[in-house]
Write an enzyme that holds these catalytic residues in place. Structure first.
Site, short mmCIF file in Angstrom:
data_model
loop_
_atom_site.label_atom_id
_atom_site.label_comp_id
_atom_site.label_asym_id
_atom_site.label_seq_id
_atom_site.Cartn_x
_atom_site.Cartn_y
_atom_site.Cartn_z
N GLY A 58 0.85 -1.20 0.00
CA GLY A 58 0.00 0.00 0.00
C GLY A 58 0.87 1.23 0.00
N CYS A 85 5.42 -6.07 1.49
CA CYS A 85 5.79 -4.66 1.55
C CYS A 85 5.05 -3.94 2.69
CB CYS A 85 5.54 -4.00 0.19
SG CYS A 85 6.40 -2.43 0.03
N TYR A 86 4.09 -3.08 2.41
CA TYR A 86 3.38 -2.42 3.50
C TYR A 86 2.76 -3.46 4.44
CZ TYR A 86 0.02 0.48 6.03
OH TYR A 86 -0.70 1.11 7.03
N HIS A 174 8.17 -7.29 -3.85
CA HIS A 174 6.88 -7.68 -4.45
C HIS A 174 7.01 -8.98 -5.24
CE1 HIS A 174 4.52 -4.11 -3.44
NE2 HIS A 174 5.67 -3.48 -3.50
N GLU A 176 4.71 -10.60 -6.57
CA GLU A 176 3.65 -10.72 -7.57
C GLU A 176 3.99 -10.10 -8.92
OE1 GLU A 176 3.73 -8.88 -4.91
OE2 GLU A 176 2.70 -6.96 -5.12
N SER A 228 -22.33 -8.33 -27.49
CA SER A 228 -21.67 -7.27 -28.25
C SER A 228 -20.64 -7.84 -29.22
CB SER A 228 -20.96 -6.32 -27.29
OG SER A 228 -19.86 -7.00 -26.70
N GLY A 230 -17.84 -8.82 -28.02
CA GLY A 230 -16.62 -8.71 -27.22
C GLY A 230 -16.41 -9.96 -26.39
N ASP A 232 -16.09 -10.61 -23.07
CA ASP A 232 -16.84 -10.89 -21.84
C ASP A 232 -18.27 -11.36 -22.13
OD1 ASP A 232 -14.51 -9.86 -20.94
OD2 ASP A 232 -15.36 -7.97 -20.24
N SER A 233 -18.99 -10.58 -22.93
CA SER A 233 -20.38 -10.98 -23.16
C SER A 233 -20.43 -12.29 -23.95
CB SER A 233 -21.18 -9.87 -23.85
OG SER A 233 -20.74 -9.67 -25.18
N LYS A 372 -9.93 -11.21 -16.33
CA LYS A 372 -10.02 -11.30 -17.80
C LYS A 372 -9.23 -12.50 -18.37
CE LYS A 372 -11.15 -8.68 -21.51
NZ LYS A 372 -12.33 -7.81 -21.61
#
Ligand code: XMP
Length: 516
Positions: A58, A85-86, A174, A176, A228, A230, A232-233, A372
């Protein structure tokens, strides 16, 4: 709790820009995890039944007034804790150690000296050294009782610490981010060995689980989905179709501002996959309302409102639908502390909010738990075509916000042709997947040119190509000059009405990806 969710990690968010990345890395290790804000109540945390806790980084310093803190009771759940970290500084602070401002900020790559290749560092840095990514101002001055240092850097005598008995760990770097090459291994050590999680979060198991859940929720009722084209849909629609088949009707609205051949391509793909697709050509309705409109936000509103009207009308015509399928993703629903998720920003542009309330439909959001990249993996798992899975994002208001000024049939024709050339050439060069978005923009000016012996006075097209992780920030893509040359030549030669092509070399911020 289903099997795939039973082995789970909870990440408490202290506002780091990397919090979502931690979650993605844990999920890549096939362990389910969620992100809660740092101040989520103890009851909520207990109810989640995590097998381990990760405290994110953070931007604060533990001594700042109003710095986010953790209730000590969270550390008494009897599960392992990893502070990053934080998160590590907070662990130190809360457990009675001392954190101090470092004389030197440590930012960027650092050489980590690992004291023993075991526990959190099993299999890491066999030579005793590993490269890690640091980004901190404060450092651990005195560890809390029962902790010992398990790694150091030139700047941080306690770059990592552990209390093996309680299974509490802290890392100043970090793990990640990609700049910590063995970071994924460190996180795996934490979730597998230290927390005892098994890798049960797989996309195949998610599809099975989700199909069951959707069936339970929808029963024998009807559902509609606004498709759409795209990612996701499309993935949401295919997943729901897998669960309830013909009880799902997908409505695909042609709003008149789609790309070249897009309406046909989407129809083909979805019919090929056996979906019940209702194609609605409402382009004239949209375009007539856009006549004379130049203001970008007005264009968005008109397109959004018209979409709702058309969708509502068509959904009613389907008859008896009680459910609305939406491709909402996890980043849209994370309660983030200080940084709104990227999709929060994108969502503010979204034009179909309010649809379910207005139509009194119940929502089915099968992708609510997913990032995603997981959505794409699920699409692949369900054998959806790459063409859909790898699609670059395309805004809801479509080409309307890429035609600066008024949207007319004539200007749409020019942009469609130019845009198709940009996409075709980017694909041909093998860059389509690496680039976040690439497209053409039609500018509201004319410039002088010369063709043959004649002076021309015609339109300018700008090419925009950006790299990005999430659309929040972006950089202009360094595409080869030759490729730019080919695109420019082709656009000027093949698209009537264009005599000049420019390349946009601005990053976001301060520019945006779209021009309007
Ligand atoms: P900007 O231009 O704000 O875009 O940098 C960030 C991302 O959002 C997309 N975008 C939109 N998507 N409706 C949408 O559905 C909109 O009105 C809209 N405006 C921008 C843009 O394409 C990029 O991916």
């Amino acid at each position: 709790m289903s099997d795939i969710h039973s082995e789970r990690i909870l990440i408490l968010d202290f506002g780091s820009q990397y919090t979502q990345l931690i979650a993605r890395r844990v999920r890549e290790a096939k362990v389910y995890c969620e992100i809660f804000p740092y101040n989520a109540g103890l009851e909520k945390v207990k109810a989640f039944k995590p097998k381990g806790l990760i405290l994110s980084g953070g931007p604060s310093s533990v001594y700042d007034a109003g710095a986010p803190v953790i209730d000590k009771a969270h550390l008494e759940l009897g599960v392992p804790v990893l502070g990053i970290c934080y998160g590590m500084q907070l662990l130190t602070h809360v457990l009675g150690g001392q954190v101090a401002k470092s004389t030197k900020r440590e930012f960027g790559r650092a050489d980590l000296n690992i004291h023993k290749n075991e526990g959190l560092f099993a299999g890491i840095g066999e030579s005793g050294k590993a490269t890690v990514w640091m980004s901190h101002g404060d450092r651990i001055e005195q560890m809390p009782e029962c902790f010992s240092a398990i790694a150091h850097t030139g700047n941080s005598p306690t770059a990592a610490m552990a209390d093996e008995k309680r299974k509490f760990y802290g890392v100043q770097f970090h793990p990640e981010v990609v700049h910590t090459p063995q970071g994924v291994e460190i996180l795996r050590n934490f979730v597998y060995t230290i927390c005892g999680c098994k890798p049960s979060w797989t996309m195949a198991s998610f599809v099975d689980y989700s199909v069951g859940e959707i069936r339970k929720a929808v029963g024998n009722k009807q559902a509609v989905c606004g498709l759409s084209g795209g990612v996701d849909s499309s993935v949401a629609a295919v997943l729901v179709h897998k669960a309830i088949g013909k009880q799902l009707t997908c409505i695909f609205v042609n709003n008149g501002v789609l790309r070249k051949d897009e309406a046909e391509k989407v129809q083909h793909s979805f019919k090929d996959m056996g979906l019940n697709l209702k194609y609605v050509d409402a382009s004239q309705e949209f375009l007539s309302r856009l006549t004379g409109v130049e203001d970008p936000e007005k264009k968005r509103k008109i397109i959004g409102n018209t979409f709702i009207e058309v969708f509502e009308r068509e959904a009613q015509a389907v008859g008896g639908a009680e459910f609305l399928v939406q491709g909402t993703l996890y980043p849209d629903v994370i309660e983030s502390v200080s940084f709104k998720g990227p999709s929060a920003i994108i969502k503010s542009h979204h034009n179909v909010g309010g649809l379910p309330e207005k139509m009194k439909l119940k929502l089915v959001e099968p992708l609510r738990e997913l990032f995603k990249d997981e959505v794409r993996a699920i699409g692949r798992e369900m054998q959806m075509p790459d063409d859909i899975i790898d699609r670059q994002p395309f805004p809801g208001p479509g080409l309307a916000i890429r035609i600066l000024g008024e949207v007319t049939e004539g200007r749409l024709r020019i942009l469609r042709e130019a845009d198709a050339i940009v996409i075709e050439e980017i694909k041909k060069a093998g860059l389509y997947k690496q680039i976040w978005q690439s497209f053409a923009v039609l500018l509201p000016i004319k410039t002088v040119g010369v063709m043959g012996d004649e002076r021309t006075y015609e339109n300018v097209v700008a090419i925009r190509a950006v790299t990005s992780q999430d659309g929040m920030t972006a950089d202009w893509a360094r595409i080869p000059y030759d490729l730019l040359g080919t695109m420019s030549n082709r656009i000027i030669n093949e698209v009537k009405g264009v005599n000049r092509v420019c390349f946009d070399i601005s990053s976001k911020p301060p520019s945006t990806i779209e021009w309007e």
